[in-house]
Design a protein around this motif. Structure first.
Motif, PDB file in Angstrom:
ATOM      1  N   PRO A 138       0.818  -1.224   0.000  1.00  0.00           N
ATOM      2  CA  PRO A 138       0.000   0.000   0.000  1.00  0.00           C
ATOM      3  C   PRO A 138       0.848   1.269   0.000  1.00  0.00           C
ATOM      4  O   PRO A 138       0.479   2.262  -0.623  1.00  0.00           O
ATOM      5  CB  PRO A 138      -0.809  -0.108   1.294  1.00  0.00           C
ATOM      6  CG  PRO A 138      -0.770  -1.543   1.673  1.00  0.00           C
ATOM      7  CD  PRO A 138       0.540  -2.067   1.184  1.00  0.00           C
ATOM      8  N   GLY A 139       1.989   1.233   0.686  1.00  0.00           N
ATOM      9  CA  GLY A 139       2.847   2.406   0.733  1.00  0.00           C
ATOM     10  C   GLY A 139       3.396   2.784  -0.628  1.00  0.00           C
ATOM     11  O   GLY A 139       3.531   3.975  -0.957  1.00  0.00           O
ATOM     12  N   CYS A 140       3.706   1.792  -1.430  1.00  0.00           N
ATOM     13  CA  CYS A 140       4.200   2.024  -2.782  1.00  0.00           C
ATOM     14  C   CYS A 140       3.098   2.661  -3.640  1.00  0.00           C
ATOM     15  O   CYS A 140       3.345   3.611  -4.392  1.00  0.00           O
ATOM     16  CB  CYS A 140       4.667   0.713  -3.392  1.00  0.00           C
ATOM     17  SG  CYS A 140       5.476   0.891  -4.992  1.00  0.00           S
ATOM     18  N   LYS A 141       1.881   2.150  -3.509  1.00  0.00           N
ATOM     19  CA  LYS A 141       0.751   2.718  -4.240  1.00  0.00           C
ATOM     20  C   LYS A 141       0.498   4.169  -3.812  1.00  0.00           C
ATOM     21  O   LYS A 141       0.264   5.050  -4.647  1.00  0.00           O
ATOM     22  CB  LYS A 141      -0.519   1.898  -3.985  1.00  0.00           C
ATOM     23  CG  LYS A 141      -0.488   0.494  -4.552  1.00  0.00           C
ATOM     24  CD  LYS A 141      -1.779  -0.222  -4.190  1.00  0.00           C
ATOM     25  CE  LYS A 141      -1.773  -1.663  -4.717  1.00  0.00           C
ATOM     26  NZ  LYS A 141      -3.006  -2.383  -4.341  1.00  0.00           N
ATOM     27  N   GLU A 142       0.576   4.390  -2.519  1.00  0.00           N
ATOM     28  CA  GLU A 142       0.315   5.738  -1.996  1.00  0.00           C
ATOM     29  C   GLU A 142       1.318   6.751  -2.537  1.00  0.00           C
ATOM     30  O   GLU A 142       0.945   7.850  -2.952  1.00  0.00           O
ATOM     31  CB  GLU A 142       0.367   5.688  -0.467  1.00  0.00           C
ATOM     32  CG  GLU A 142      -0.018   6.982   0.202  1.00  0.00           C
ATOM     33  CD  GLU A 142       0.047   6.874   1.715  1.00  0.00           C
ATOM     34  OE1 GLU A 142       0.266   7.904   2.364  1.00  0.00           O
ATOM     35  OE2 GLU A 142      -0.107   5.745   2.247  1.00  0.00           O
ATOM     36  N   CYS A 174      -7.844   1.461  -6.077  1.00  0.00           N
ATOM     37  CA  CYS A 174      -7.228   1.818  -4.791  1.00  0.00           C
ATOM     38  C   CYS A 174      -8.256   2.360  -3.800  1.00  0.00           C
ATOM     39  O   CYS A 174      -8.049   2.283  -2.583  1.00  0.00           O
ATOM     40  CB  CYS A 174      -6.117   2.842  -4.996  1.00  0.00           C
ATOM     41  SG  CYS A 174      -4.647   2.191  -5.835  1.00  0.00           S
ATOM     42  N   LEU A 175      -9.357   2.933  -4.309  1.00  0.00           N
ATOM     43  CA  LEU A 175     -10.437   3.374  -3.416  1.00  0.00           C
ATOM     44  C   LEU A 175     -11.038   2.204  -2.649  1.00  0.00           C
ATOM     45  O   LEU A 175     -11.628   2.386  -1.575  1.00  0.00           O
ATOM     46  CB  LEU A 175     -11.545   4.064  -4.218  1.00  0.00           C
ATOM     47  CG  LEU A 175     -11.278   5.450  -4.786  1.00  0.00           C
ATOM     48  CD1 LEU A 175     -12.444   5.875  -5.672  1.00  0.00           C
ATOM     49  CD2 LEU A 175     -11.075   6.475  -3.673  1.00  0.00           C
ATOM     50  N   GLN A 176     -10.899   1.013  -3.201  1.00  0.00           N
ATOM     51  CA  GLN A 176     -11.507  -0.172  -2.596  1.00  0.00           C
ATOM     52  C   GLN A 176     -10.570  -0.895  -1.628  1.00  0.00           C
ATOM     53  O   GLN A 176     -10.951  -1.895  -1.021  1.00  0.00           O
ATOM     54  CB  GLN A 176     -11.937  -1.129  -3.712  1.00  0.00           C
ATOM     55  CG  GLN A 176     -12.864  -0.478  -4.733  1.00  0.00           C
ATOM     56  CD  GLN A 176     -13.032  -1.314  -5.987  1.00  0.00           C
ATOM     57  OE1 GLN A 176     -13.377  -2.499  -5.924  1.00  0.00           O
ATOM     58  NE2 GLN A 176     -12.792  -0.705  -7.150  1.00  0.00           N
ATOM     59  N   GLU A 177      -9.343  -0.400  -1.510  1.00  0.00           N
ATOM     60  CA  GLU A 177      -8.389  -1.009  -0.592  1.00  0.00           C
ATOM     61  C   GLU A 177      -8.788  -0.709   0.858  1.00  0.00           C
ATOM     62  O   GLU A 177      -9.432   0.305   1.135  1.00  0.00           O
ATOM     63  CB  GLU A 177      -6.980  -0.481  -0.858  1.00  0.00           C
ATOM     64  CG  GLU A 177      -6.435  -0.835  -2.229  1.00  0.00           C
ATOM     65  CD  GLU A 177      -6.055  -2.304  -2.344  1.00  0.00           C
ATOM     66  OE1 GLU A 177      -5.992  -2.992  -1.311  1.00  0.00           O
ATOM     67  OE2 GLU A 177      -5.837  -2.766  -3.481  1.00  0.00           O
ATOM     68  N   PRO A 178      -8.396  -1.558   1.803  1.00  0.00           N
ATOM     69  CA  PRO A 178      -8.810  -1.349   3.201  1.00  0.00           C
ATOM     70  C   PRO A 178      -8.091  -0.198   3.904  1.00  0.00           C
ATOM     71  O   PRO A 178      -8.602   0.349   4.875  1.00  0.00           O
ATOM     72  CB  PRO A 178      -8.475  -2.687   3.879  1.00  0.00           C
ATOM     73  CG  PRO A 178      -7.407  -3.294   3.016  1.00  0.00           C
ATOM     74  CD  PRO A 178      -7.695  -2.844   1.618  1.00  0.00           C
ATOM     75  N   ARG A 184      -7.769   7.961   0.965  1.00  0.00           N
ATOM     76  CA  ARG A 184      -7.697   9.422   0.955  1.00  0.00           C
ATOM     77  C   ARG A 184      -6.896   9.927  -0.245  1.00  0.00           C
ATOM     78  O   ARG A 184      -7.333  10.836  -0.966  1.00  0.00           O
ATOM     79  CB  ARG A 184      -7.021   9.921   2.233  1.00  0.00           C
ATOM     80  CG  ARG A 184      -7.773   9.671   3.521  1.00  0.00           C
ATOM     81  CD  ARG A 184      -6.886  10.098   4.669  1.00  0.00           C
ATOM     82  NE  ARG A 184      -7.331   9.595   5.957  1.00  0.00           N
ATOM     83  CZ  ARG A 184      -6.535   9.430   7.003  1.00  0.00           C
ATOM     84  NH1 ARG A 184      -5.239   9.704   6.907  1.00  0.00           N
ATOM     85  NH2 ARG A 184      -7.007   8.990   8.147  1.00  0.00           N
ATOM     86  N   VAL A 185      -5.716   9.353  -0.432  1.00  0.00           N
ATOM     87  CA  VAL A 185      -4.858   9.807  -1.529  1.00  0.00           C
ATOM     88  C   VAL A 185      -5.502   9.514  -2.881  1.00  0.00           C
ATOM     89  O   VAL A 185      -5.389  10.304  -3.826  1.00  0.00           O
ATOM     90  CB  VAL A 185      -3.461   9.158  -1.434  1.00  0.00           C
ATOM     91  CG1 VAL A 185      -2.579   9.641  -2.577  1.00  0.00           C
ATOM     92  CG2 VAL A 185      -2.809   9.478  -0.109  1.00  0.00           C
ATOM     93  N   SER A 186      -6.208   8.403  -2.995  1.00  0.00           N
ATOM     94  CA  SER A 186      -6.892   8.066  -4.245  1.00  0.00           C
ATOM     95  C   SER A 186      -7.964   9.104  -4.570  1.00  0.00           C
ATOM     96  O   SER A 186      -8.076   9.567  -5.719  1.00  0.00           O
ATOM     97  CB  SER A 186      -7.529   6.680  -4.139  1.00  0.00           C
ATOM     98  OG  SER A 186      -6.556   5.693  -3.888  1.00  0.00           O
TER      99      SER A 186
END
Length: 509
Positions: A138-142, A174-178, A184-186
């Motif tokens: 998740p950090g990489c995506k963020e 990414c909006l659907q990630e937990p 928020r960032v998405s």
């Protein structure tokens, strides 16, 4: 001998680690940036971001990102020193930690201006950033989403590059990630894309973004609510169709609850979202009214001060503009008082102008609407604001338009008296007032008596002496004078008393 070589190598490694860590620490403080720039630290860090030792590489990337974040000049140095190709390589080939660091540097570079963002796009970084959205971490995506959002926010062309790279569907996923931070960032990134054009906003809608964003309006997380309402507002502002899609996703009454949120940003974004929906059509404005939106927005406008008040003021104006019934609903919801308060007390001219415009939208429909506005003492206040020496041209124009609209419908003459008798009232407003008297007085006997007793007829004669021949004001004055006997008009004409005294002196009994 070999042992000594190993020891020297270890000492060298420790020295590099210590160096980059110290630079990263120094770069945290803005006052150190100029000294680091003058020391040529950028050229020292460049080879270290691809160092085989992970701790050296990560610390060097952190230092570089902080330097670029703190100074536009340092961000430009990243581009000029050909560091971008190394970052693109890191995004493609390295592990998640290196990818996060590279994305952080790119984000720090592109935040400053569109030219730097364009340089990043031309370096081929977009495809690599988008590929990071498919990482498990998740950090990489963020980190990648932050960078993409900073690129897209500058202008529509850069946002289109982000869309063409395939970022939107993956951002919606990414909006659907937990993870809350990822949500928020998405939402923020989608807002940065959607804000520019209807076409870009439609891409976000077509990717299913609205369906995931609307439920976030009821989230227990304040920051997520703030980002979701902001993003939906950026989508809704472009067209009726997009606004209807958001309403159809069951936005109400969720968004009305946000107007009472403890966080000021959530309240402001919610009011902005309602405003962007209300402005499009009568049907949407009626729907907001049917859902109890008018009292909620009026309460928000009444309880808020400063710049946060603007979306509430404009929302009230948009709703009232569409029909007499909606304007009456604003009146019965006590929506005039906060607008008057805004005109009188807010220091910013753009807020005063917005409130004046909204008052005009309420009062322009009928005599009853105009009377309701005038009864709040609005007209003299608008004149006072309009003639203020420091008023902007836009504020003067908005006040004049509002006065013209309200006066043109007002047949309750006592409400116009303070305005007529106000010495500061400019001629361009006085002509509308006198024209209104000219319309009403011929059929109102009691009004004609009251007009004389309050000093109105005398004021008319004073205006007549200064009015230009052939002007609208002169014509309206003549129509008012025609409602009275000639001797009454002469009695109140300036200088007539002097004539009488002269006759008394000349008279010989």
């Amino acid at each position: 001998m070999s042992r000594q070589i190993v020891t020297c190598f270890e000492d060298y490694q420790k020295a590099r680690i210590s160096f980059v860590q110290n630079i990263a620490t120094f770069a945290e403080r803005p006052q150190n940036i100029d000294a680091l720039k003058e020391s040529g630290v950028m050229l020292l860090l460049k080879p270290l971001i691809t160092d085989p030792v992970p701790s050296v590489c990560l610390s060097a990337s952190l230092a570089l990102g902080r330097l670029a974040n703190a100074s536009e000049e340092m961000a430009e140095a990243v581009v000029q020193n050909d560091i971008l190709p190394q970052l693109v390589t890191s995004l493609k080939e390295q592990n998640k930690f290196f990818k996060k660091s590279a994305a952080f540097i790119i984000r720090s570079v592109v935040k400053h201006n569109a030219a730097l963002a364009q340089a990043v796009v031309e370096s081929g970084a977009l495809e690599s950033l988008v590929s990071c959205l498919q990482e498990f971490d998740p950090g990489c995506k963020e980190s990648a989403l932050f960078a993409l959002g900073y690129i897209a926010r500058h202008n529509g062309d850069l946002a289109q590059f982000v869309v063409d790279a395939g970022a939107v569907p993956l951002t919606v996923l990414c909006l659907q990630e937990p993870e809350l931070t990822l949500k928020r960032v998405s939402a923020s990134t989608l807002a940065d894309i959607a804000k520019h054009t209807p076409e870009l906003a439609q891409v976000v809608a077509d990717s299913g973004g609205i369906g995931y964003l609307v439920p976030f309006v009821s989230s227990a997380d304040t920051k997520l609510k703030m980002q979701a309402t902001a993003c939906l507002a950026q989508i809704a502002k472009h067209s009726v169709d997009l606004a209807e899609q958001i309403v159809g996703a069951e936005l109400f009454p969720r968004v009305l609850d946000c107007l009472k949120d403890s966080d000021a940003s959530v309240r402001k974004n919610a009011a902005t979202l309602i405003r962007e929906i209300a402005k499009h059509s009568l049907d949407l404005a009626k729907y907001i009214s049917d859902m109890g939106g008018i009292p909620a927005v009026v309460a928000f406008t009444n309880e808020t001060l400063g710049a946060d008040r603007l979306p509430g003021v404009m929302c009230v104006g948009y709703i009232a503009a569409f029909s007499e019934a909606l304007a009456l609903k604003v009146i019965t919801s006590k929506g005039i008082a906060p607008l008057v308060h805004c005109v009188v007390t807010e220091p910013a001219d753009y807020l005063k102008a917005a409130a004046a415009w909204a008052l005009g939208q309420i009062g322009r429909h009928s005599a009853d609407h105009a009377k309701a506005v005038a009864d709040e003492g609005v007209l003299p206040k608008l004149v006072t604001v309009m003639v203020h020496e420091k008023a902007t041209d836009d504020l003067r124009a908005k006040c004049k338009a509002a006065l013209k609209a309200i006066i043109g419908k007002c047949v309750f003459l006592p409400a116009l008296e303070p305005l007529l008798l106000q010495p500061a009232a400019p001629k361009e407003i006085l002509k509308y007032i006198v024209e209104q008297y000219a319309k009403v007085l011929p059929s109102d006997v009691e009004g004609r008596k009251q007009f004389v007793s309050c000093g109105g007829l005398q004021r008319i004669q004073e205006l007549d002496a200064a009015a230009e021949e052939g002007s609208r004001l002169k014509t309206a004055i003549a129509q008012v004078n025609a409602c009275y006997p000639v001797e009454v008009v002469r009695y109140y004409t300036p200088g007539y008393k002097s004539e009488l005294f002269q006759k008394i002196e000349e008279f010989r009994p």
